[in-house]
Motif scaffolding. Structure first.
Motif, PDB file in Angstrom:
ATOM      1  N   THR A  39       0.880  -1.189  -0.087  1.00  0.00           N
ATOM      2  CA  THR A  39       0.013   0.113  -0.028  1.00  0.00           C
ATOM      3  C   THR A  39       0.794   1.314   0.008  1.00  0.00           C
ATOM      4  O   THR A  39       0.320   2.257  -0.254  1.00  0.00           O
ATOM      5  CB  THR A  39      -0.923  -0.065   1.241  1.00  0.00           C
ATOM      6  N   GLY A  40       2.167   0.899   0.480  1.00  0.00           N
ATOM      7  CA  GLY A  40       2.806   2.448   0.491  1.00  0.00           C
ATOM      8  C   GLY A  40       2.815   3.060   1.735  1.00  0.00           C
ATOM      9  O   GLY A  40       3.147   4.194   2.021  1.00  0.00           O
ATOM     10  N   ILE A  41       2.039   2.490   2.619  1.00  0.00           N
ATOM     11  CA  ILE A  41       1.581   3.207   3.685  1.00  0.00           C
ATOM     12  C   ILE A  41       2.825   2.897   5.018  1.00  0.00           C
ATOM     13  O   ILE A  41       2.915   1.780   5.306  1.00  0.00           O
ATOM     14  CB  ILE A  41       0.164   2.843   4.523  1.00  0.00           C
ATOM     15  N   VAL A  42       3.098   3.982   5.748  1.00  0.00           N
ATOM     16  CA  VAL A  42       4.072   3.838   6.728  1.00  0.00           C
ATOM     17  C   VAL A  42       3.050   4.594   8.069  1.00  0.00           C
ATOM     18  O   VAL A  42       2.843   5.577   7.968  1.00  0.00           O
ATOM     19  CB  VAL A  42       5.272   4.276   6.634  1.00  0.00           C
ATOM     20  N   LYS A  43       3.079   3.738   9.050  1.00  0.00           N
ATOM     21  CA  LYS A  43       2.512   4.092  10.167  1.00  0.00           C
ATOM     22  C   LYS A  43       3.659   4.328  11.365  1.00  0.00           C
ATOM     23  O   LYS A  43       4.177   3.337  11.749  1.00  0.00           O
ATOM     24  CB  LYS A  43       1.264   3.409  10.800  1.00  0.00           C
ATOM     25  N   VAL A  44       3.463   5.457  11.919  1.00  0.00           N
ATOM     26  CA  VAL A  44       4.741   6.128  12.948  1.00  0.00           C
ATOM     27  C   VAL A  44       4.061   6.366  14.188  1.00  0.00           C
ATOM     28  O   VAL A  44       3.225   7.153  14.339  1.00  0.00           O
ATOM     29  CB  VAL A  44       5.477   6.801  12.422  1.00  0.00           C
ATOM     30  N   THR A  45       4.002   5.546  15.415  1.00  0.00           N
ATOM     31  CA  THR A  45       3.641   5.977  16.389  1.00  0.00           C
ATOM     32  C   THR A  45       5.028   6.416  17.210  1.00  0.00           C
ATOM     33  O   THR A  45       6.249   6.083  17.571  1.00  0.00           O
ATOM     34  CB  THR A  45       2.981   4.835  17.550  1.00  0.00           C
ATOM     35  N   SER A  46       4.644   7.921  17.795  1.00  0.00           N
ATOM     36  CA  SER A  46       5.972   8.671  18.319  1.00  0.00           C
ATOM     37  C   SER A  46       5.234   9.526  19.404  1.00  0.00           C
ATOM     38  O   SER A  46       4.156   9.537  19.646  1.00  0.00           O
ATOM     39  CB  SER A  46       6.429   9.577  17.391  1.00  0.00           C
ATOM     40  N   SER A  47       6.313  10.033  20.079  1.00  0.00           N
ATOM     41  CA  SER A  47       5.901  11.057  21.132  1.00  0.00           C
ATOM     42  C   SER A  47       5.589  12.368  20.243  1.00  0.00           C
ATOM     43  O   SER A  47       5.778  12.536  19.245  1.00  0.00           O
ATOM     44  CB  SER A  47       7.258  11.321  22.191  1.00  0.00           C
ATOM     45  N   GLU A  48       4.974  13.312  21.026  1.00  0.00           N
ATOM     46  CA  GLU A  48       4.525  14.666  20.509  1.00  0.00           C
ATOM     47  C   GLU A  48       5.502  15.432  19.696  1.00  0.00           C
ATOM     48  O   GLU A  48       5.365  16.180  18.928  1.00  0.00           O
ATOM     49  CB  GLU A  48       3.604  15.453  21.354  1.00  0.00           C
ATOM     50  N   ASN A  49       6.798  15.356  20.462  1.00  0.00           N
ATOM     51  CA  ASN A  49       7.813  16.322  20.061  1.00  0.00           C
ATOM     52  C   ASN A  49       8.464  15.783  18.729  1.00  0.00           C
ATOM     53  O   ASN A  49       9.508  16.545  18.150  1.00  0.00           O
ATOM     54  CB  ASN A  49       8.971  16.374  20.931  1.00  0.00           C
ATOM     55  N   VAL A  50       8.297  14.666  17.989  1.00  0.00           N
ATOM     56  CA  VAL A  50       8.833  14.120  16.937  1.00  0.00           C
ATOM     57  C   VAL A  50       7.929  14.818  15.517  1.00  0.00           C
ATOM     58  O   VAL A  50       6.749  14.441  15.315  1.00  0.00           O
ATOM     59  CB  VAL A  50       8.539  12.532  16.745  1.00  0.00           C
TER      60      VAL A  50
END
Length: 70
Positions: A39-50
């Motif tokens: 799909t070409g989708i990248v999901k990133v879970t990160s802290s708010e400051n990224v």
């Protein structure tokens, strides 16, 4: 925590997914990266400051293209 969705062009295999995941995981504040070359989708879970721009720059530095919104 926040989730960022990126549309990445140029990923054609699992190895590409791993390159993107490994590159993003170098950023401080990233807790989880999921990439799907189909799909070409990248999901990133990160802290708010990224910042999304930081993620895009890292992906582009390793040779992939991130579709920009708007």
């Amino acid at each position: 925590m926040k989730e960022t969705i990126l549309k990445v062009n140029g990923m054609v295999c699992g190895g590409c997914e791993n390159r993107v995941k490994n590159a993003l995981n170098q950023l401080e504040g990233i807790s989880k990266v999921e990439a799907d070359y189909n799909t070409g989708i990248v999901k990133v879970t990160s802290s708010e400051n990224v910042k999304k721009e930081q993620m895009e720059e890292i992906i582009e530095d390793i040779g992939f293209e991130v579709e920009k919104e708007g």
